[in-house]
Write a protein that holds these residues in place. Structure first.
Motif, mmCIF file in Angstrom:
data_model
loop_
_atom_site.group_PDB
_atom_site.id
_atom_site.type_symbol
_atom_site.label_atom_id
_atom_site.label_comp_id
_atom_site.label_asym_id
_atom_site.label_seq_id
_atom_site.Cartn_x
_atom_site.Cartn_y
_atom_site.Cartn_z
ATOM 1 N N ILE A 1 0.808 -1.092 -0.119
ATOM 2 C CA ILE A 1 0.102 -0.192 0.127
ATOM 3 C C ILE A 1 0.924 1.107 -0.098
ATOM 4 O O ILE A 1 0.609 2.185 -0.854
ATOM 5 C CB ILE A 1 -1.008 -0.022 1.314
ATOM 6 C CG1 ILE A 1 -1.726 -1.122 1.434
ATOM 7 C CG2 ILE A 1 -1.713 1.237 1.196
ATOM 8 C CD1 ILE A 1 -2.579 -1.723 0.274
ATOM 9 N N VAL B 1 -3.735 5.625 5.397
ATOM 10 C CA VAL B 1 -4.019 4.696 4.296
ATOM 11 C C VAL B 1 -4.791 5.444 3.349
ATOM 12 O O VAL B 1 -6.230 5.633 3.331
ATOM 13 C CB VAL B 1 -4.618 3.531 4.833
ATOM 14 C CG1 VAL B 1 -4.813 2.542 3.625
ATOM 15 C CG2 VAL B 1 -3.679 2.824 5.979
ATOM 16 N N ARG B 2 -4.379 5.495 2.063
ATOM 17 C CA ARG B 2 -4.966 6.149 1.009
ATOM 18 C C ARG B 2 -5.950 7.580 1.364
ATOM 19 O O ARG B 2 -7.086 7.652 1.142
ATOM 20 C CB ARG B 2 -6.066 5.113 0.202
ATOM 21 C CG ARG B 2 -5.425 3.997 -0.266
ATOM 22 C CD ARG B 2 -6.350 3.051 -0.978
ATOM 23 N NE ARG B 2 -5.655 2.072 -1.822
ATOM 24 C CZ ARG B 2 -5.548 0.771 -1.390
ATOM 25 N NH1 ARG B 2 -6.278 0.575 0.041
ATOM 26 N NH2 ARG B 2 -5.056 -0.291 -1.836
ATOM 27 N N SER C 1 -1.536 -5.521 2.390
ATOM 28 C CA SER C 1 -2.865 -5.904 2.726
ATOM 29 C C SER C 1 -2.900 -7.370 3.446
ATOM 30 O O SER C 1 -2.003 -8.185 3.101
ATOM 31 C CB SER C 1 -3.954 -5.953 1.499
ATOM 32 O OG SER C 1 -4.929 -6.521 1.970
ATOM 33 N N TYR D 1 -3.664 -5.612 8.053
ATOM 34 C CA TYR D 1 -2.615 -5.438 7.341
ATOM 35 C C TYR D 1 -1.267 -6.056 7.680
ATOM 36 O O TYR D 1 -1.463 -6.354 9.058
ATOM 37 C CB TYR D 1 -2.383 -3.752 7.124
ATOM 38 C CG TYR D 1 -3.491 -3.064 6.332
ATOM 39 C CD1 TYR D 1 -3.123 -3.158 4.872
ATOM 40 C CD2 TYR D 1 -4.482 -2.541 6.924
ATOM 41 C CE1 TYR D 1 -4.061 -2.463 4.038
ATOM 42 C CE2 TYR D 1 -5.296 -1.865 6.268
ATOM 43 C CZ TYR D 1 -5.265 -1.758 4.949
ATOM 44 O OH TYR D 1 -6.054 -1.238 4.089
#
Length: 333
Positions: free
Chosen positions: A4, A142-143, A22, A110
């Motif tokens: 990620i 995360v993102r 992940s 994760y």
């Protein structure tokens, strides 16, 4: 498997280069929607609710409905300003007993994988947590979204579990639950003993391999049968990063860093970098871009008069326009 992100796991003055991977594998069977009349794929489209026309992505903006029918539009700059600043870092805030964390907070797993030459710091943290029976509570991005998370040792890994914030859980007091003593519900001692005996007889070790998604297996079997069945399939024609290298570390005096961490809460650059080198690598402060003036988009011009109206005299066309009902206007924020 692609990470990620690649960043650091930080506690005290120790920064351990890691990759966030992940920890789950999606096994859902994916379906496409087809038009039963000609087996063409059905697409989702962004449609203007007033004109019925498709809206291209470049014209789509995000808005928050603060009252029924009233919106405030947020620009990309607004979203960036609200985005969390610290990225690609798992920074420990505290260490607690895992039993203190309600299982309702657990959301998504994760795995933290150490970078090259980062094994020593990784193993040090993993084994210390295991010895003390503690887990780390931290924040991670995360993102583009910041999450609360837990870091715990599991076999040879450090596992990161995304946690829900307290605001995301429904208070148990909001439900009508039986909270009185067993006697108030006329539960006898013999019934309690019988229930305890049944539970004891069914007790055993947790072996996750014994459990399978039976529905998915049965559905997969049906799909395979249809694939091999004559006339059971149809042919459809669709209409329609580079990975950073793992961070590296050099030989580090862990005892010195641990001692300094106990004496000071200030953070130092990532392991393997000197303070002067880290300072040199800091990007120069960017000048703030001048704030954009709020603009109100004008409604699209009305379509030209129809061919039927084109031949009518001007006065007649105006009269016809007056008879047409006025179009409702939307309230802009």
């Amino acid at each position: 498997m692609r990470p990620i992100w690649t960043g650091t796991l930080s506690f005290g003055l120790l920064n351990i280069p890691v990759s966030l991977m992940s920890g789950e594998r999606r096994t859902d069977l994916q379906f496409r929607m087809l038009d039963s009349r000609d087996d063409s794929p059905v697409r989702y489209e962004r449609v203007n609710s007033e004109t019925g026309e498709e809206v291209p992505w470049k014209d789509v903006v995000k808005a928050f409905e603060y009252e029924k029918g009233s919106y405030v539009v947020l620009a990309d700059e607004d979203l960036k300003a609200a985005a969390p600043g610290g990225k690609e870092t798992v920074e420990m805030a505290a260490f607690v007993d895992e039993a203190q964390i309600d299982t309702r907070y657990f959301e998504k797993p994760y795995v933290l994988v150490p970078g090259r030459k980062a094994e020593k710091g990784y193993v040090l943290l993993r084994e210390t947590l295991r010895k003390l029976g503690k887990v780390g509570v931290a924040r991670v991005v995360v993102r583009t979204r910041e999450y609360l998370c837990m870091v715990k040792p599991l076999d040879d890994a450090l596992v990161l579990i995304i946690l829900r914030f307290p605001q995301e859980l429904v208070d148990l007091a909001d439900f009508k639950l039986p909270g009185k003593a067993t006697a108030d519900y006329r539960i006898s001692k013999s019934e309690v003993a019988m229930a305890s005996q049944l539970i004891e007889s069914m007790s055993g070790q947790w072996t996750p391999g014994e459990y399978r998604d039976d529905f998915r297996d049965r559905l997969r079997k049906v799909i395979d049968q249809r694939i091999h069945q004559k006339g059971g399939t149809t042919q459809v024609r669709d209409a329609d990063e580079d990975l950073p290298e793992d961070a590296t570390t050099n030989v580090v005096d862990f005892m010195s860093l641990l001692k300094k961490s106990l004496d000071s809460k200030k953070r130092t650059p990532a392991v393997g970098k000197s303070a002067s080198r880290a300072a040199a690598e800091k990007p120069a402060a960017r000048k703030k871009a001048p704030a954009k003036k709020a603009t109100v988009k004008k409604a699209p011009a009305k379509k030209a008069a129809s061919r039927a109206d084109a031949g009518k005299p001007t006065a007649t066309r105006k009269a016809a326009a007056r008879k047409r009902p006025a179009k409702a206007t939307r309230k802009s924020a």
